[in-house]
Design an enzyme around this catalytic site. Structure first.
Site, PDB file in Angstrom:
ATOM      1  N   LYS A  64       0.813  -1.217   0.000  1.00  0.00           N
ATOM      2  CA  LYS A  64       0.000   0.000   0.000  1.00  0.00           C
ATOM      3  C   LYS A  64       0.845   1.265   0.000  1.00  0.00           C
ATOM      4  O   LYS A  64       0.502   2.253  -0.650  1.00  0.00           O
ATOM      5  CB  LYS A  64      -0.932  -0.018   1.217  1.00  0.00           C
ATOM      6  CG  LYS A  64      -1.874   1.172   1.321  1.00  0.00           C
ATOM      7  CD  LYS A  64      -2.788   1.002   2.514  1.00  0.00           C
ATOM      8  CE  LYS A  64      -3.748   2.179   2.654  1.00  0.00           C
ATOM      9  NZ  LYS A  64      -4.640   2.013   3.834  1.00  0.00           N
ATOM     10  N   HIS A 139     -11.125  -7.731   5.717  1.00  0.00           N
ATOM     11  CA  HIS A 139     -10.123  -6.930   6.427  1.00  0.00           C
ATOM     12  C   HIS A 139     -10.213  -7.117   7.932  1.00  0.00           C
ATOM     13  O   HIS A 139      -9.246  -6.868   8.656  1.00  0.00           O
ATOM     14  CB  HIS A 139     -10.287  -5.455   6.067  1.00  0.00           C
ATOM     15  CG  HIS A 139      -9.055  -4.632   6.266  1.00  0.00           C
ATOM     16  ND1 HIS A 139      -7.900  -4.818   5.525  1.00  0.00           N
ATOM     17  CD2 HIS A 139      -8.771  -3.632   7.145  1.00  0.00           C
ATOM     18  CE1 HIS A 139      -6.978  -3.955   5.920  1.00  0.00           C
ATOM     19  NE2 HIS A 139      -7.480  -3.221   6.914  1.00  0.00           N
ATOM     20  N   ARG A 142      -7.508  -9.253   9.419  1.00  0.00           N
ATOM     21  CA  ARG A 142      -6.256  -8.547   9.711  1.00  0.00           C
ATOM     22  C   ARG A 142      -6.354  -7.832  11.058  1.00  0.00           C
ATOM     23  O   ARG A 142      -5.421  -7.874  11.865  1.00  0.00           O
ATOM     24  CB  ARG A 142      -5.967  -7.554   8.585  1.00  0.00           C
ATOM     25  CG  ARG A 142      -4.778  -6.615   8.801  1.00  0.00           C
ATOM     26  CD  ARG A 142      -4.580  -5.791   7.543  1.00  0.00           C
ATOM     27  NE  ARG A 142      -3.760  -4.608   7.721  1.00  0.00           N
ATOM     28  CZ  ARG A 142      -2.445  -4.563   7.569  1.00  0.00           C
ATOM     29  NH1 ARG A 142      -1.784  -5.667   7.261  1.00  0.00           N
ATOM     30  NH2 ARG A 142      -1.775  -3.442   7.714  1.00  0.00           N
ATOM     31  N   TYR A 182      -4.888   0.051  17.254  1.00  0.00           N
ATOM     32  CA  TYR A 182      -5.438  -1.238  17.627  1.00  0.00           C
ATOM     33  C   TYR A 182      -5.621  -1.379  19.137  1.00  0.00           C
ATOM     34  O   TYR A 182      -6.419  -2.193  19.593  1.00  0.00           O
ATOM     35  CB  TYR A 182      -4.532  -2.368  17.119  1.00  0.00           C
ATOM     36  CG  TYR A 182      -4.653  -2.586  15.635  1.00  0.00           C
ATOM     37  CD1 TYR A 182      -5.788  -3.164  15.080  1.00  0.00           C
ATOM     38  CD2 TYR A 182      -3.636  -2.203  14.772  1.00  0.00           C
ATOM     39  CE1 TYR A 182      -5.908  -3.355  13.715  1.00  0.00           C
ATOM     40  CE2 TYR A 182      -3.741  -2.386  13.403  1.00  0.00           C
ATOM     41  CZ  TYR A 182      -4.885  -2.959  12.881  1.00  0.00           C
ATOM     42  OH  TYR A 182      -5.012  -3.142  11.535  1.00  0.00           O
TER      43      TYR A 182
END
Length: 210
Positions: A64, A139, A142, A182
């Protein structure tokens, strides 16, 4: 457990909707994303040369943020990749630049097709979203990888600050702040976030600004 659910969702003994090689491909693809925290685009771009089964390493190229990285893999993940590769190599090109996850014609799997398969899995297995999105996303695998990794570090007494730099590199984040995000998904680590904010804001233990 995840791989068992994927196999259950992809296989139908009465009327197989997906050929056996494709079943193994999707099972391995989703399992790899969950086990290594890859972006879907990264997994779909993998070639045979990127997957080093002997060394237990994965090379993720030009991601990315236009960076490449090498990721160590758990032995159980390497085993699953090896089983898929054996089945794949019996039907498709084995040159190093050939796609690792192949479509019917030997090309890279199309993202739209993968999204459709994941949607069918959700419906068949009864998966429900636990976040802000109306439906589970690929996603999310992940995200789960990252959150669980931080939880394990906390449980084993690892320094979260040091560990976040490792996780940032492994996930291919451009900024460490993206990795610290996170922590907000782990209630047990909210105290860590609060402590870091207090140090940043210059607040002492009694709540007074220094």
């Amino acid at each position: 457990m995840l791989l068992q659910l994927l196999a259950q969702g992809l296989e139908d003994r009465k009327r197989p909707a997906i050929p056996s090689l494709t079943t193994v491909a999707y099972r391995t693809l989703f399992g790899l994303i969950a086990a290594a925290g890859l972006r879907l685009s990264e997994a779909l771009k993998l070639t045979l040369g990127d997957v080093d089964l002997q060394g237990g390493m994965l090379t993720v190229r030009q991601t990315k943020f236009h960076k490449s990285r090498c990721l160590p893999l758990h032995a159980s993940t390497v085993l699953e990749l090896g089983l898929y590769r054996q089945a794949r190599n019996r039907r498709h090109d084995v040159e190093e630049r050939a796609p690792f996850f192949v479509s019917y014609d030997g090309g890279h799997l199309a993202r739209r097709t993968v999204d459709n398969v994941f949607l069918r899995l959700q419906l068949r297995l009864g998966w429900r979203s636990r976040g802000d999105h109306p439906h589970p996303r690929i996603h999310d695998l992940r995200h789960t990888f990252a959150v669980r990794r931080v939880q394990l570090w906390r449980e084993t007494g690892q320094s979260i600050d040091h560990a976040m730099f490792w996780l940032c590199t492994y996930l291919g984040h451009a900024k460490i702040s993206d990795t610290y995000w996170y922590l907000s998904g782990i209630p047990e680590l909210m105290d860590t976030i609060g402590a870091r904010f207090e140090r940043f804001a210059g607040i002492d233990g009694q709540g007074a600004a220094r």
